[in-house]
Scaffold this motif. Structure first.
Motif, PDB file in Angstrom:
ATOM      1  N   SER A 121       4.893  53.755  43.431  1.00 11.98           N
ATOM      2  CA  SER A 121       4.450  52.425  43.844  1.00 11.98           C
ATOM      3  C   SER A 121       3.102  52.097  43.212  1.00 11.98           C
ATOM      4  O   SER A 121       2.421  52.970  42.680  1.00 11.98           O
ATOM      5  N   ASP A 122       2.736  50.796  43.288  1.00 15.31           N
ATOM      6  CA  ASP A 122       1.473  50.382  42.684  1.00 15.31           C
ATOM      7  C   ASP A 122       0.277  50.873  43.477  1.00 15.31           C
ATOM      8  O   ASP A 122      -0.827  51.009  42.951  1.00 15.31           O
ATOM      9  N   THR A 123       0.459  51.140  44.765  1.00 14.35           N
ATOM     10  CA  THR A 123      -0.541  51.752  45.634  1.00 14.35           C
ATOM     11  C   THR A 123       0.221  52.446  46.746  1.00 14.35           C
ATOM     12  O   THR A 123       1.440  52.307  46.846  1.00 14.35           O
ATOM     13  N   ALA A 124      -0.451  53.208  47.582  1.00 15.32           N
ATOM     14  CA  ALA A 124       0.246  53.989  48.603  1.00 15.32           C
ATOM     15  C   ALA A 124       1.205  53.114  49.412  1.00 15.32           C
ATOM     16  O   ALA A 124       0.838  52.041  49.894  1.00 15.32           O
ATOM     17  N   ALA A 125       2.451  53.580  49.541  1.00 14.62           N
ATOM     18  CA  ALA A 125       3.478  52.802  50.228  1.00 14.62           C
ATOM     19  C   ALA A 125       4.534  53.743  50.789  1.00 14.62           C
ATOM     20  O   ALA A 125       4.580  54.927  50.451  1.00 14.62           O
ATOM     21  N   ALA A 126       5.371  53.186  51.643  1.00 16.65           N
ATOM     22  CA  ALA A 126       6.470  53.955  52.231  1.00 16.65           C
ATOM     23  C   ALA A 126       7.789  53.224  51.984  1.00 16.65           C
ATOM     24  O   ALA A 126       7.837  51.989  51.970  1.00 16.65           O
ATOM     25  N   ILE A 127       8.850  53.995  51.777  1.00 16.58           N
ATOM     26  CA  ILE A 127      10.199  53.439  51.714  1.00 16.58           C
ATOM     27  C   ILE A 127      11.035  54.119  52.787  1.00 16.58           C
ATOM     28  O   ILE A 127      10.841  55.307  53.100  1.00 16.58           O
ATOM     29  N   GLN A 128      11.951  53.359  53.367  1.00 13.98           N
ATOM     30  CA  GLN A 128      12.803  53.894  54.427  1.00 13.98           C
ATOM     31  C   GLN A 128      14.251  53.485  54.188  1.00 13.98           C
ATOM     32  O   GLN A 128      14.536  52.394  53.695  1.00 13.98           O
ATOM     33  N   ASN A 129      15.129  54.397  54.561  1.00 17.41           N
ATOM     34  CA  ASN A 129      16.573  54.145  54.524  1.00 17.41           C
ATOM     35  C   ASN A 129      17.094  53.815  53.135  1.00 17.41           C
ATOM     36  O   ASN A 129      17.932  52.932  52.950  1.00 17.41           O
ATOM     37  N   LYS A 166      37.340  53.533  50.424  1.00 21.06           N
ATOM     38  CA  LYS A 166      37.250  53.975  49.038  1.00 21.06           C
ATOM     39  C   LYS A 166      36.070  53.323  48.314  1.00 21.06           C
ATOM     40  O   LYS A 166      35.972  53.442  47.096  1.00 21.06           O
ATOM     41  N   GLU A 167      35.203  52.644  49.068  1.00 25.52           N
ATOM     42  CA  GLU A 167      34.030  52.016  48.480  1.00 25.52           C
ATOM     43  C   GLU A 167      32.757  52.574  49.104  1.00 25.52           C
ATOM     44  O   GLU A 167      32.700  52.797  50.315  1.00 25.52           O
ATOM     45  N   MET A 168      31.763  52.799  48.278  1.00 27.11           N
ATOM     46  CA  MET A 168      30.476  53.334  48.732  1.00 27.11           C
ATOM     47  C   MET A 168      29.368  52.479  48.129  1.00 27.11           C
ATOM     48  O   MET A 168      29.404  52.141  46.941  1.00 27.11           O
ATOM     49  N   LEU A 169      28.399  52.133  48.949  1.00 26.64           N
ATOM     50  CA  LEU A 169      27.277  51.317  48.512  1.00 26.64           C
ATOM     51  C   LEU A 169      26.050  52.204  48.338  1.00 26.64           C
ATOM     52  O   LEU A 169      25.695  52.978  49.235  1.00 26.64           O
ATOM     53  N   VAL A 170      25.418  52.111  47.179  1.00 24.70           N
ATOM     54  CA  VAL A 170      24.167  52.811  46.907  1.00 24.70           C
ATOM     55  C   VAL A 170      23.030  51.832  47.171  1.00 24.70           C
ATOM     56  O   VAL A 170      23.008  50.734  46.603  1.00 24.70           O
ATOM     57  N   VAL A 171      22.091  52.210  48.052  1.00 22.84           N
ATOM     58  CA  VAL A 171      21.058  51.287  48.515  1.00 22.84           C
ATOM     59  C   VAL A 171      19.673  51.816  48.157  1.00 22.84           C
ATOM     60  O   VAL A 171      19.260  52.888  48.612  1.00 22.84           O
ATOM     61  N   LEU A 172      18.960  51.051  47.326  1.00 21.18           N
ATOM     62  CA  LEU A 172      17.540  51.277  47.077  1.00 21.18           C
ATOM     63  C   LEU A 172      16.753  50.269  47.916  1.00 21.18           C
ATOM     64  O   LEU A 172      17.259  49.200  48.247  1.00 21.18           O
ATOM     65  N   ARG A 173      15.501  50.584  48.238  1.00 25.61           N
ATOM     66  CA  ARG A 173      14.724  49.729  49.152  1.00 25.61           C
ATOM     67  C   ARG A 173      13.366  49.343  48.573  1.00 25.61           C
ATOM     68  O   ARG A 173      12.735  50.106  47.837  1.00 25.61           O
ATOM     69  N   MET A 174      12.931  48.159  48.991  1.00 29.60           N
ATOM     70  CA  MET A 174      11.545  47.739  48.809  1.00 29.60           C
ATOM     71  C   MET A 174      10.698  48.528  49.809  1.00 29.60           C
ATOM     72  O   MET A 174      11.211  49.102  50.783  1.00 29.60           O
ATOM     73  N   ALA A 175       9.396  48.538  49.598  1.00 31.02           N
ATOM     74  CA  ALA A 175       8.477  49.195  50.527  1.00 31.02           C
ATOM     75  C   ALA A 175       8.538  48.535  51.900  1.00 31.02           C
ATOM     76  O   ALA A 175       9.035  47.416  52.063  1.00 31.02           O
ATOM     77  N   THR A 176       8.013  49.227  52.899  1.00 28.49           N
ATOM     78  CA  THR A 176       8.013  48.695  54.266  1.00 28.49           C
ATOM     79  C   THR A 176       6.979  47.592  54.454  1.00 28.49           C
ATOM     80  O   THR A 176       6.949  46.944  55.516  1.00 28.49           O
ATOM     81  N   GLN A 177       6.132  47.349  53.447  1.00 29.82           N
ATOM     82  CA  GLN A 177       5.138  46.274  53.507  1.00 29.82           C
ATOM     83  C   GLN A 177       5.328  45.312  52.346  1.00 29.82           C
ATOM     84  O   GLN A 177       5.609  45.723  51.217  1.00 29.82           O
ATOM     85  N   ASN A 178       5.141  44.020  52.615  1.00 34.69           N
ATOM     86  CA  ASN A 178       5.321  42.999  51.582  1.00 34.69           C
ATOM     87  C   ASN A 178       4.371  43.150  50.410  1.00 34.69           C
ATOM     88  O   ASN A 178       4.718  42.833  49.273  1.00 34.69           O
ATOM     89  N   ALA A 179       3.160  43.588  50.689  1.00 27.90           N
ATOM     90  CA  ALA A 179       2.111  43.582  49.668  1.00 27.90           C
ATOM     91  C   ALA A 179       2.169  44.797  48.743  1.00 27.90           C
ATOM     92  O   ALA A 179       1.161  45.145  48.122  1.00 27.90           O
ATOM     93  N   ARG A 180       3.293  45.411  48.632  1.00 29.57           N
ATOM     94  CA  ARG A 180       3.459  46.576  47.764  1.00 29.57           C
ATOM     95  C   ARG A 180       4.530  46.267  46.711  1.00 29.57           C
ATOM     96  O   ARG A 180       5.351  45.380  46.871  1.00 29.57           O
TER      97      ARG A 180
END
Length: 402
Positions: A121-129, A166-180
């Motif tokens: 990330s551009d600065t300290a951040a968290a991602i979930q799920n 027979k279908e699987m979704l791969v999910v990437l996430r944005m950070a838990t805060q908007n400003a990241r």
């Protein structure tokens, strides 16, 4: 399966009729005994290890990575980050989702997957799920704290046996805060029980089976790279492949994997195609310097005795690791025969008047999966298809011992 194709014969391009017979076996790796198993299909497409398309975000359409979808309000772009390596850049909506759907031929229940990716990330951040999803359930759920240093994350999971989708979704996430802002790269989903080195979808678990002709025998060993040291693959006592494993963290994908078609020595065998787009379509489908060896997929750098002979029907394959035999595959001395029938214009067009020609069948490919205790063999026969008018062909018969 029957497919038409092309090969070089005496320096000229020859159209072929090609017969393909594939057989699948369970393997007792201690004794080498094979037992017929549920048949894998004749692969009409390559089957990559990494099931994701555009997993490194190098394919771009209007500034966005192809094959990935973003939910409303989420901003995604393909970021070069001052180097040629593209990355997925995600911003603007906390916990927003970027997804890719994977579709399988069989239900997901009971199947195990490894999910890995690189993120920062551009600065300290968290991602979930960050996770895999199917039928409203989740697998390989990853929560992580990110900083400005790219870090690799991994999780392994098995879908419950009652998952019938027979279908699987791969999910990437944005950070838990908007400003990241979050960056992703080298995302990988494999059907396996352990993490392997990252590779895009050009590194194959299985190559398609539709080669028109193979001038040599082919041998592939999938996985089985968890022992450091000298690994050798022998056929009837002769060393075919030798590979020195120097690291198992993460593991390589194959002890003897498919040679890539688009680069290196195999690409050279494809010959020189015109660079001028106006030269197409070509009057000759194969360039003058095409080498039939292009159809062989064995790894060139590990090959010790190439050119390889075709495999004998009773071949005995052994795998040695650090000097000891650890796996065996003993073929069953099966016999395969093929013939085609054509009408030569003499007498009535009925079966009694058709002419028969035998097709020589060669056992030219063996793919071994020690970690699944499974292998498959491919018998192939090819003949000059233009020996007879196409409209004269009537029947193809393939037979073999049990």
């Amino acid at each position: 399966m029957f497919v038409p194709g092309f090969r070089k014969a005496g320096g000229a391009t020859q159209r072929t009729g090609t017969v393909i017979l594939k057989r699948t076996y369970n393997v007792n790796g201690t004794t080498g005994t094979l037992t017929p198993a549920a048949a894998l299909p004749v692969f009409v497409q390559d089957q990559p290890f990494n099931l994701l398309a555009n997993s490194d975000f190098e394919q771009v359409s209007e500034g966005k990575p192809s094959d990935w979808e973003a939910e409303a309000g989420l901003l995604i772009t393909t970021e070069l980050a001052n180097d040629p390596n593209h990355r997925l850049k995600v911003s603007n909506k906390a916990n927003g989702r970027v997804t890719q759907k994977l579709t399988f031929e069989e239900p997901l229940g009971g199947r195990q997957f490894v999910f890995t990716f690189e993120a920062y990330s551009d600065t300290a951040a968290a991602i979930q799920n960050v996770q895999l999803e199917a039928e409203g359930r989740t697998l390989c759920v990853l929560n992580a704290n990110l900083n400005t240093v790219p870090t690799r994350f991994s999780a392994v999971g098995t879908w419950p046996t009652d998952v019938q989708g027979k279908e699987m979704l791969v999910v990437l996430r944005m950070a838990t805060q908007n400003a990241r802002t979050v960056f992703y790269d080298k995302v990988q989903v494999e059907e396996a029980s352990y993490q392997t080195v990252w590779a895009s979808d050009t590194t194959l678990r299985y190559e398609h089976d539709l080669a028109a002709f193979k001038p040599e025998g082919d041998m592939i060993v999938v996985g089985y790279t968890d022992v450091i040291g000298l690994n050798r693959i022998l056929v009837n006592g002769s060393v075919w492949f030798s590979h020195n494993v120097i690291s198992v963290s993460p593991r390589k994908k194959a002890l003897a994997g498919w040679e890539l078609r688009a680069v290196g020595p195999r690409k050279v065998d494809a010959g020189t195609f015109p660079s001028d787009p106006n030269a197409y379509p070509l009057s000759d489908p194969l360039p003058s310097d095409f080498n039939n060896r292009f159809y062989n997929g064995y790894p060139r750098s590990a090959a010790q005795a190439a050119p390889f002979s075709y495999l004998s029907s009773n071949a005995q394959v052994t795998i040695e690791r650090t000097g000891s035999v650890t796996y065996r595959v003993h073929l069953r001395a099966e016999q395969v025969n093929a013939s085609y029938f054509y009408y030569a214009g003499v007498g009535e067009d009925e079966q009694a008047n058709w002419r028969r020609e035998a097709v020589g069948m060669q056992l030219d490919t063996l793919v071994i999966e020690p970690e699944r205790n499974r292998c498959y063999s491919v018998w192939r026969g090819a003949w000059p298809f233009n020996n007879h008018p196409e409209a004269s062909y009537r029947q193809l018969v393939v037979s073999g011992s049990p």
